[in-house]
Scaffold this motif. Structure first.
Motif, short mmCIF file in Angstrom:
data_model
loop_
_atom_site.label_atom_id
_atom_site.label_comp_id
_atom_site.label_asym_id
_atom_site.label_seq_id
_atom_site.Cartn_x
_atom_site.Cartn_y
_atom_site.Cartn_z
N UNK A 195 0.87 -1.44 -0.09
CA UNK A 195 -0.14 0.23 -0.42
C UNK A 195 0.90 1.47 -0.32
N UNK A 196 0.49 2.37 -0.37
CA UNK A 196 0.43 3.87 -0.56
C UNK A 196 1.54 4.02 0.99
N UNK A 197 0.92 3.25 2.34
CA UNK A 197 1.59 3.84 3.86
C UNK A 197 3.09 3.00 3.53
N UNK A 246 5.32 8.09 5.67
CA UNK A 246 4.18 6.68 5.54
C UNK A 246 3.15 7.19 7.01
N UNK A 277 1.37 9.70 -4.45
CA UNK A 277 2.98 10.17 -5.02
C UNK A 277 4.20 11.00 -5.78
N UNK A 336 4.73 2.11 0.98
CA UNK A 336 6.18 2.55 0.33
C UNK A 336 7.56 3.35 1.07
N UNK A 337 6.16 4.41 1.46
CA UNK A 337 7.15 5.52 2.32
C UNK A 337 8.04 4.78 4.02
N UNK A 338 7.05 4.16 4.05
CA UNK A 338 8.07 3.33 5.40
C UNK A 338 8.83 1.93 5.39
#
Lengths: 694, 202, 321, 423, 194, 191
Positions: B181-183, F178, F22, B185-187
């Motif tokens: 999921x998107x989050x 995130x 993004x 990716x950041x983490x």
């Protein structure tokens, strides 16, 4: 195809026209350097620097808010380019490194239990920190927290250790330290650091005329890091092979171990690592700061000149050495005999210094072959005069000019340069200094039957090194004490036949505390010798003042001892661009003093070349001692025998000029290094009950 | 010469590997790394653009006036990006669909423009090509690595090419979907960056 | 006396005696009624999940401290609270490995990476639950979790039922049942009365800030009432919202977490109210059945922005005489 | 010590102690065998000191280090200088301590007998520095300040302390006389005195403007007195002197009166000692007497890790040595047993908000401490009201994470000043 | 001035060259791209919709136009001889347009089947529309005049649980298909007849 | 009108350009260390994006589509945006220095901000009308600014907490981002 080309043509042309017009219409003056700097930034507009885009960052650099190394994406070349645009001169652009001054603050006792904010700064605010030591490391690691690059770590001994590979010299640690222990310094600043009253210095380091960080190099030897030890010595002294052999090591007099035990044999350890490097077959690389484009002439290739040239070169200046003798080395080549300092060793050492990129011109005499005006005309920005003290004092007695009479340094240098010297069978050397001893020991080796030392006081007052006197005794020299020469007796051919002297006795102590010798009336005695060498001290040769045609040279003031008048802190002479050092500044003195003087002169020259005021070092220690560091007794010391200097037996050494003193074997050197208490200003490591635990 | 070429090339592989060391080009890094395959695809496309735009820009660097520098660079880059877009559409259509809007957005990927400004604009053709290639490969490797981590944890598979996974964790594995999921990716990127910092410290 | 070393510290030399341990101990005490009820209702598995959650959270704390060579800070019991709250929010049937993963995410990603105690911008437990919910929603589905259980009340998660079946299900849930825990849900989140008692205890003891709790509940009631008054057919009544799902747990224990909530009065009221408002918004028009977790995380997120509204400091703005 | 109450919905209430009436007088302490004087100037090794070991000093003699120094101390006894050395005080202030061995046989202070005591500020600045009670003559004489109001702190500023109250009640006449002298010296508009509102002891305070202060800490602190009773709110970073107000101890007035009464300087300072059990002792000690003398006088045992505090529990100063001398501004000595010393921690702020609720100055301590921890002093001052702090210490007192907040704030203020000076 | 001129010229030339180059590349790759689009997006859906087509609907594709709207249709002859047609309609889902291939029996105006062709939905939630056939199979057999709104909006279609928006997107697409079909049916019939 | 409102809400919250799409992450991480910078960047993005959205829409509809050269979209859009940004920067610097000091310094960051380019492309892809494109550009930019400001608020605090060394700076920034992205899923399905 056609519409596509047309369209793009249209858009491109529109954009081009609009932008080019806009750049004219909306032109705003800005510092042209901003654009230049921006061109040299990475241009990624990534915002990583914390500024909004590269132009904002460039502006911050140009306005001086940020360092040229602001851009995190920029390459090294880019940073250099930016520094150049900013006019940061290359000398300052050299990478600074963090440098820890206190090694072992946790050895100092605590004065209280602390409770509160865990930071050095906070604790320092509470009665200056919990340590009794006023200058030492508090040890709560503010510097480590301040370092953004992880270059600092708390070492096992409770003081921060800098990882040079990670240090970028940003100075954050220095700012964080309330005690000024962590200092960020460029190579130049490190090389030109002089002892100050607030430095954490061991007694030995305070005493050393060259200001070598003695505890540091000994602890490096202890850890087996010989190369590092050599580097540490070289930060202060480029002539470690020579010093390791001839230095009378005043440092050992102040060694704290010496209070309870024999002092650590510091000089032998120096010689040990110096010889280690020489025998390893390769030279440890010496780094130099980027070129500054300034030229300095060094007149005199003796210890002072070599030292000054070496330091000037390392901080990026171009240096040329001029020497009147055929080879460099000065008094240590021509005044110190082979058996104390082999010429081969000296050659190796001097070559290492010249290899840094120093040009040497030999057999050119200042005032004769060249002069002040020619140096100035050749574009030298400053001049160092280290012409030494080569003119021997005369005895001032009758018959002094007879055949067979010589003067100490003159004779030694003639001998060293291989000139033919007529020898007699017996000789009397007048004087009690090191040159006198050098003469007698050399003569003994040359096969003379009887060699006397004639000195007007007693052995205790002899200024020569104790070890030298001892060696001379061992080698069978005759000492005639309390004798004042009155006349040289010559034969009919004008050759020396004997030396008449008056016996003396010691009278009341004078101001300096020495008992004055008083002649005993009518006690004339004659010593049968066919050679007399007077080695009673020297002075610089001032003849250049007369021979140099430059009128300006007349402004160079001399003292009444013919030394060049100078400011003892900056070594600047009465002509601002001439500096001096070594024997020509102080009169005859130690090699190590000359080396220290050369470095001090290098600092002053550097300031002069950079157009800064040539000012003395602030709070300079210069010859002073830090009172709290001088102990009366040292607890926790178990006497351990000092390493004995290995030497060639007397019977073997008198046949030739081979080196008498030998280097310590490694195991002994390590054991000797272990005797060091690793002192600092007030703290030291006492011997533990179990030496292994150290 | 050869040595410096190797240096220009290899710095992108580790010492300055984007986006870990140079924190640039995050958008595609985050958006297209659901699978290894996407990551590699994006990486290759970016590499292509990097190499060719670096070459062309270094060739033209003396002609381009500095005031319209950025505009010119962007046109060059955009041209190559569009070519890549056509190529991918024609030959790797599925991948094209997955990468979607991020293909045209290579244009604004700060790595590409960043290299153009920082390197190609100041160097000759061959080092610029080496630099572009190195950076591109480094970028591809990073994307693949992040893609692998995310896909493995988030879907339990590893897909390198052509839709079917080359590796699958056993059937009992319930994918930790957060990672794709998107989050996630950041983490995921944040934690990988942390890992890189840890390695870098050693 | 000469050589005695004294303690030197800065003023003040008195301390009220309060400590983090005290705070967290009281949190645990306040959670006891609801947790006990959960164990009583869901049996041994519930006990297992609670124990595992608490202990694994503490274990993660220790492991991370060892890895990063930091001082081990489990003595302040912060991670125990995180773990216990986690356990109380999940169904009793949750597999052990999900619990362990969840507490890992909560402790490590929620708290540790932000520098441990006091650094977390979001409630660690909620971070854990939210990530789990995104990854493995099935394990947090209360309807499927308790299929093997026999209950003497409607075995439907009230909010999920409301979302999927509309207001017609409301008749199955009486306010009394919801308050007394006669509903399915997280182990410790069903017993409304217990949570209220625990929460009030904490407020009285001064360990949570009453402003947040009150504003939070007010936010729920007011927003739900507005919706309910406008469309009584499509939206549930306010008390149903208040007593179902994680609402009470959120109001009394989650929204008040120190590090992620404001400390000034007006911000606290705004913060609490917004939390309540968002919950109802999500439940009534969003896609999630319960919105508590994300709503509280959302107010955690805006906390730094609103906590700048503060009373003027002494002398601020007074011009120089 | 006052602990948190079980139900803690409201703020903890710390109240000032009223005068301990069981102690009617202060017990005089004999001049000890060695005295230490603190001189607020640092040793400059480059200069030649005027005083040196072995120098004989007379009672009341002005001792200063160098020709051009302003700070001086008066020798409280006749005797010999044993030596002097540097001393690190709070916040890196360097001072010099001078050890004097009294000579009991020497008598008289001819210098003073001859001096014509003038009732002028100039005379006081030059001759009466460091009198017991530490009357701040140099502040009063500072042309930067226009001191119009004098506030006598008849109510002690810190908890537990009652020295000021004692002085007010025991030496009321001399205090009033001192006030008249001072008023004449500086031409102040009014002299106020703070008095605890519940004080039952009747004190004759004619001529003073009486300010009844509440018994809740920190209402006796200068900033609070200014705000509550003088209607002047200090702007951040300013001190009462900027507003023309000067706070002085009652004892300073008493000393002033005695000096002009007797024609000789006085050196005995009233001090209250609070032992580990909270019991008070009142003593009159010569300035320069080591604390250890007072402690041993009342059999107060000091062990390793105990805490000896000069001042009260909220604002005092913990000393590291029991040899610390009695100084003119020392009112209270408090001894804490190591068992009652609360551990501090280096934990991060947990944002519990206790400090926010209790701070009388509305300082956002929770955020402030984060910035101070990160050494962002300018930002702390600009955005988080560092300079509004009135230094009451309550934030540290209630801090749940046991962070030494007050220390952070004091340090922050200090560093901020350094930063600004360097800028 | 010189500088300005060079700015304009360089930029213009560069853009023009870029335009030409791109046009060339575009022309070369166009056929290939079209083929790819068909192959990867439409063919699988059509194959699933008409598993028993006797012709090749892809090859027989045709563009029909009415009132300025152009639509690509894929006519099919089913094994039972019935004529059908498939075309794509679009709706808006969670992360962008949802493409829906709708297969219609021309004779009965009934939907044979629908399939999702493109989507950019959240994996696991929205993407189920493509994989989970139980949702799209709701449409099968429904008349083109039925209400394709979601139940929530008063229509006949059950939303996928937890993927309301995507379901809405599909439903939108279906409604769009209705409109298209209504508008273009005569043309389609004409086309097929050829 | 209602549809436009829904579109705006959806662009700000649900399809937030940063957290769901993004786009624009480099400046997101770069300019969020300080609240001040974040605000400035947010405003600058709103300003540029609205203009870029309008111009590119016009370019697309009246030039690219009209001339049937849609394949030139990427190159023409980026050129137009770059030129626009540079123009605006020059204009502000000269004419409105006050505004330049506040916003202008962020402009160079915007050329390579994929959020701008991304939104323009989305506008075309979604086949918005001019008004819709305008609203969506504005709303996306507001969403960008909102996320940036929220992020900066949290990040200002996170920077000051004792984040483990390897996680500091960008790493913890990404983790925080995130979690914010996770929180933003709360808006799913609300319109």
């Amino acid at each position: 195809m056609i519409p596509a080309i047309l369209l793009m043509l249209g858009i491109g042309a529109t954009c081009g026209i609009v932008l080019s017009l806009a750049s004219k219409i909306f032109y705003v003056y800005e510092d042209p350097r901003i654009a230049q700097v921006e061109n040299n930034l990475a241009g990624a507009n990534c915002g990583g620097c914390g500024y909004a885009g590269c132009s904002a960052a460039a502006e911050a650099i140009v306005t001086g808010k940020e360092a040229p190394s602001l851009c995190i994406v920029n390459s090294k070349d880019g940073v250099e380019a930016v520094s150049r645009i900013m006019g940061v001169d290359a000398g300052e652009a050299e990478a600074p490194l963090s440098y820890n001054m206190c090694e072992g603050g946790n050895r100092a006792a605590d004065k209280y239990h602390y409770m509160g904010v865990s930071s050095c700064k906070a604790m320092d605010a509470v009665y200056g920190g919990h340590r009794v030591c006023t200058v030492g490391c508090i040890g709560l690691g503010d510097c480590i927290k301040a370092c953004k690059f992880g270059a600092l770590d708390m070492g096992p001994d409770g003081y921060p250790v800098v990882d040079d590979a990670k240090c970028v010299g940003c100075g954050a640690c220095q700012k964080a330290c309330p005690k000024d222990i962590i200092q960020v310094k460029t190579l130049t600043e490190q090389l030109l650091k002089f002892n100050q009253t607030h430095d954490p210095l061991a007694p030995c380091a305070q005493t050393c005329p060259a200001e070598i960080n003695i505890p540091k190099y000994i602890s490096e030897i202890k850890a087996g890091k010989y190369a590092e030890a050599v580097q540490t010595i070289r930060m202060r002294n480029p002539l470690l092979l020579s010093c390791g052999r001839v230095c009378p090591h005043p440092c050992e007099d102040m060694c704290r171990r010496g209070l309870e035990d024999e002092p650590v044999s510091i000089n032998q350890l120096k010689r040990f690592v110096a010889d280690y490097e020489m025998n390893s077959g390769s030279r440890i690389p010496i780094t130099c700061a980027p070129d500054t484009g300034k030229k300095v002439a060094v007149i005199g290739g003796g210890p002072a000149g070599l030292s000054c040239a070496y330091f000037l070169r390392r901080i990026g200046h171009q240096v040329d050495i001029f020497d009147a003798m055929p080879k460099l080395g000065g008094i240590i080549r021509y005044g110190i005999p082979e058996y104390r300092l082999p010429k081969k060793v000296l050659d190796w050492e001097i070559q290492g210094i010249l290899d840094l990129g120093i040009n040497a011109f030999t057999q050119v005499k200042f005032g004769v072959d060249f002069g002040l005006s020619s140096l100035v005309a050749s574009g030298y920005n400053a001049i160092f005069m280290g012409i030494g003290a080569w003119s021997d004092y005369a005895l001032g007695i009758e018959g002094e000019n007879l055949d067979g009479c010589y003067k100490g340094i003159d004779w030694l240098s003639k001998f060293a340069s291989g000139q033919d010297i007529k020898l007699g069978k017996t000789a009397a050397i007048v004087g009690g200094g090191n040159s006198a001893i050098d003469c007698v020991r050399t003569l003994k080796r040359l096969g003379l039957e009887k060699v006397y030392i004639v000195y007007r006081r007693t052995r205790k007052e002899m200024p020569a090194n104790a070890v030298e006197i001892h060696a001379a005794e061992e080698e069978g020299i005759d000492f005639v004490f309390l004798a004042a020469p009155t006349r040289v007796i010559g034969d009919e051919n004008g050759k020396v036949k004997g030396l008449e002297y008056l016996k003396m006795e010691l009278g009341e102590p004078d101001k300096s505390g020495r008992r004055r010798p008083v002649p005993i009336e009518g006690s004339e005695t004659v010593l049968d010798v066919d050679m007399v060498i007077s080695a009673i001290s020297q002075a610089p040769d001032p003849s250049f003042k007369d021979t140099d045609p430059t009128p300006k040279i007349k402004d160079l003031e001399l003292t009444r001892w013919n030394t060049i008048d100078n400011n003892p802190e900056t070594l600047q002479t009465s002509i601002p661009y001439i500096f001096t050092g070594g024997d020509s500044a102080t009169g005859p003195s130690l090699v190590v003093t000359a080396i220290g003087g050369g470095r001090r002169a290098a600092r002053a020259i550097d300031l002069f070349l950079k157009g800064k005021p040539v000012e003395p070092v602030e709070n300079s220690l210069l010859g002073k001692r830090i009172p709290e560091s001088i102990f009366k007794n040292v607890e926790g010391i178990t006497p351990i025998k000092r390493a004995k200097m290995p030497e060639i037996p007397v019977n073997q050494r008198l046949d030739s000029m081979i080196e008498v003193d030998l280097v310590l074997p490694e195991d002994q050197a390590l054991a000797e290094a272990d005797r060091c208490l690793n002192c600092c200003r007030i703290c030291y490591n006492p011997d533990t009950e179990f030496p292994i635990a150290k | 010469m050869a040595q410096s070429l190797v240096k220009e090339f290899t710095k992108g592989l580790w010492a300055e590997i984007p986006p870990f060391r140079l924190v640039l080009g995050l958008c595609p890094t985050l958006a297209v790394t659901k699978t290894v395959e996407n990551g590699i695809g994006m990486g290759v496309a970016t590499t292509f653009v990097l190499v060719f735009s670096n070459i062309l820009i270094s060739m033209l660097r003396n002609i381009i006036p500095s005031k319209v520098r950025i505009a010119c660079y962007i046109v060059i880059i955009a041209t190559f990006v569009t070519i890549v877009e056509f190529m991918m559409q024609a030959y790797t259509y599925e991948l094209f669909l997955k990468l979607g809007i991020f293909i045209p957005l290579i244009v604004v990927n700060c790595i590409v423009l960043g290299r153009a400004e920082a390197f190609a604009g100041k160097n000759t053709v061959i080092p610029s090509a080496a630099d572009g290639l190195g950076m591109g490969i480094g970028f591809t490797m990073s994307l693949a690595a992040l893609g692998a981590v995310r896909e493995l944890i988030g879907a339990g598979t590893l897909t390198v090419w052509g839709g079917s996974p080359i590796f699958e964790i056993g059937h009992g594995y319930i994918p930790f979907q957060f990672m794709v999921e998107a989050p996630g990716a950041f983490i995921g990127l944040g934690l990988m960056l942390c890992l890189m910092n840890l390695i870098g410290q050693k | 006396m000469t050589n005695t070393k004294l303690i030197v510290s800065h003023a003040p030399f008195w301390h009220s005696g309060d400590s983090l341990f005290q705070q967290n101990l009281n949190f645990l005490i306040a959670l006891v009624p609801a947790a006990l009820f959960g164990i009583f209702k869901f049996g041994a598995p519930a006990l297992g999940v609670l124990t595992l959650a608490t202990s694994s959270a503490m274990l993660w704390e220790v492991i991370m401290a060892i890895i990063s060579k930091q001082k081990i800070a489990i003595a302040d019991m912060e991670s125990a609270v995180i773990g216990l709250l986690f356990g109380m929010m999940v169904p009793a049937t949750m597999p052990w490995w999900v619990v362990i993963t969840g507490t890992f995410v909560a402790v490590v990603l929620g708290k540790y990476v932000f520098g441990g105690i006091g650094g977390n911008p979001f409630h660690p437990t909620l971070v854990g639950i939210a990530i789990l919910m995104m990854s493995w929603p099935a394990f947090l589905d209360f309807d499927t979790a308790y299929v093997s259980y026999q209950f003497d009340f409607t075995a439907l998660a009230p909010l999920a039922a409301l979302k999927s079946q509309g207001t017609s299900v409301l008749s199955s849930f009486s306010t009394y049942d919801l308050l007394m825990g006669n509903e399915v849900g997280g182990i410790g989140s069903t017993f409304g009365l217990g949570i209220i008692i625990g929460g009030i205890y904490l407020i009285l003891r001064g360990y949570t800030r009453w402003e947040i709790v009150v504003a939070f509940i007010a936010g729920i009631l007011i927003t739900a009432t507005l919706f309910y008054v406008l469309h009584p057919d499509t939206y549930a009544p306010p008390l149903f919202h208040l007593f179902s799902g994680y609402t009470l747990l959120g109001a009394f224990f989650l929204a008040v977490e120190n590090s992620s909530s404001p400390v000034h009065r007006i911000p606290m009221l705004v913060y609490g109210f917004l939390g309540g408002f968002m919950i109802i918004l999500v439940r009534n028009i969003g896609i999630y059945p319960d919105g508590t977790i994300l709503s509280i995380l959302l107010i955690n997120l805006i906390n730094p922005l609103i906590d700048v509204i503060k009373p003027k400091a002494l002398g601020k703005g007074v011009s120089h005489a | 010590m006052i602990k948190r109450s079980f139900f803690a919905l409201s703020k903890p209430r710390l109240t000032y102690d009223l005068l301990d009436t069981s102690l009617q007088s202060a017990e005089p302490l004999a001049v000890p065998g060695s005295l230490t004087l603190l001189l607020p100037e640092k040793i400059d090794s480059a200069k030649k000191a005027l005083i040196g070991p072995g120098d004989a000093v007379k009672k009341g003699q002005k001792l200063k280090l160098y020709d051009d120094s302003t700070p001086y101390v008066l020798s409280p006894v006749a005797g010999t200088i044993k030596g002097f050395d540097s001393y690190s005080d709070d916040f890196g202030n360097k001072a010099t301590y001078i050890m004097i061995k009294p000579n009991p046989s020497a008598k008289g202070d001819e210098q003073w007998a001859q001096t014509n005591l003038e009732q002028t500020l100039e005379f006081a600045v030059g001759h009466l520095g460091q009198i017991p009670g530490a009357l701040p003559f140099s502040t009063l004489a500072n042309p930067d300040y226009d001191i119009r109001t004098i506030v006598v702190t008849g109510a002690d500023t810190d908890l537990l302390c009652d020295t000021c109250q004692f002085v007010c009640s025991a030496y009321a006449d001399q205090m009033a006389a001192g006030a008249r002298i001072l008023k004449a010296m500086i031409r102040a508009d009014r002299i106020c005195i703070t008095v605890p509102e519940n004080l039952s002891v009747q004190v004759d305070l004619d001529g003073f403007n009486i300010l009844r202060t509440s018994d809740t800490y920190p209402s006796n602190l200068p900033a609070m007195v200014m705000k509550d009773h003088l209607g002047k709110v200090l702007s951040p970073g300013t001190i009462p002197e900027n507003e023309g107000v000067c706070f002085i101890r009652p004892e300073a007035l008493v000393s002033l009166a005695r000096i002009y009464e007797t024609g000789h300087p006085v050196f005995d300072k009233v001090i209250t000692l609070i032992d580990k059990g909270g019991k008070r002792y009142r003593v009159k000690a010569t300035i320069g007497t080591p604390i250890s003398k007072i402690l041993s006088c009342f059999n107060v045992q000091i062990n390793e890790r105990d805490r000896v505090i000069i001042g009260g529990p909220m604002r005092g100063l913990a000393t590291y040595t029991v040899h610390h001398p009695v100084v003119p501004d020392m009112d209270t000595i408090m001894v804490q047993d190591r068992d009652v010393i609360a551990e501090l921690s280096d934990s991060a702020c947990v944002n519990c908000g206790e400090c926010i609720r209790i701070c009388p100055a509305n300082v956002p301590v929770n955020l402030l401490v984060r910035y101070l921890e990160a050494n962002l002093y300018e930002e702390a001052a600009d955005r988080f009201d560092l300079e509004s702090c009135i230094e009451c210490g309550l934030c540290s007192y209630v801090c749940r994470a046991r962070i030494p907040l007050y220390q952070y704030i004091r340090l922050g203020k200090h560093e901020l000043l350094t930063l600004r000076e360097n800028a | 001035m010189r500088e300005m001129l060079s700015m304009i010229v360089v930029l213009t030339v560069l853009t023009a060259v870029s335009g030409g180059l791109l046009a060339a590349v575009e022309q070369t790759t166009r056929p290939q791209i079209e083929e790819q689009v068909l192959k990867f997006q439409k063919e699988p859906a059509i194959k699933e919709i008409f598993p028993d087509a006797t012709n090749n609907p892809i090859q027989e594709r045709a563009d029909v136009t009415a009132d300025g709207t152009t639509l690509q249709v894929f006519p099919a002859v089913l094994s039972n001889g019935k004529k059908a047609v498939a075309f794509e309609a679009k709706g808006t889902g969670f992360g962008g347009p949802v493409g829906l291939m709708v297969g219609i029996n021309i004779d009965t105006d009934e939907i044979i089947a629908v399939r999702v062709t493109t989507h950019s939905e959240t994996p696991g939630i929205g993407s189920r529309a493509k994989e989970d056939l139980s949702f799209v199979s709701q449409f099968a057999g429904k008349s083109m005049s039925a209400n394709f709104s979601l139940k929530k909006g008063g229509g006949d279609i059950d939303a996928m649980s937890g993927a309301t928006v995507t379901s809405g997107g599909v439903s939108q697409a279906a409604i769009a298909a209705q409109a298209l079909y209504k508008k273009l049916k005569p043309e389609i019939v004409k086309q097929i007849a050829n | 009108m209602g549809d436009l409102f829904v579109l705006a809400i959806s662009c700000i919250f649900i399809n937030n350009i940063l957290l769901a799409q993004f786009l624009g992450n480099c400046p997101f991480l770069g300019t969020s260390k300080k609240m001040e910078t974040a605000m400035g960047m947010g405003m600058a993005v709103v300003f540029v994006l609205v203009m870029a959205g309008m111009i590119t829409w016009i370019v697309d509809v009246y030039l690219l589509k009209a001339m049937n050269v849609e394949f030139l979209r990427t190159v023409s859009f980026i050129l137009v945006i770059a030129a626009l940004v540079q123009f605006v920067e020059m204009f502000l610097k000269k004419s409105i220095p006050g505004l330049y000091a506040g916003l202008g310094i962020f402009l160079p960051l915007i050329t390579t901000n994929c959020a701008v380019m991304g939104v323009c492309l989305i506008n075309i892809k979604e086949e918005y009308t001019f008004i819709e494109a305008l609203v969506s550009s504005f709303a996306y930019a507001v969403g960008f600014g909102l996320a940036l400001v929220l992020f900066a608020g949290v990040r200002e605090r996170v920077i000051l907490s004792r984040v483990p060394k390897p996680l500091q700076d960008t790493s913890i920034g990404l983790v925080t981002a995130g979690l914010i992205a996770l929180i933003f899923t709360i808006f799913r399905g609300m319109v």
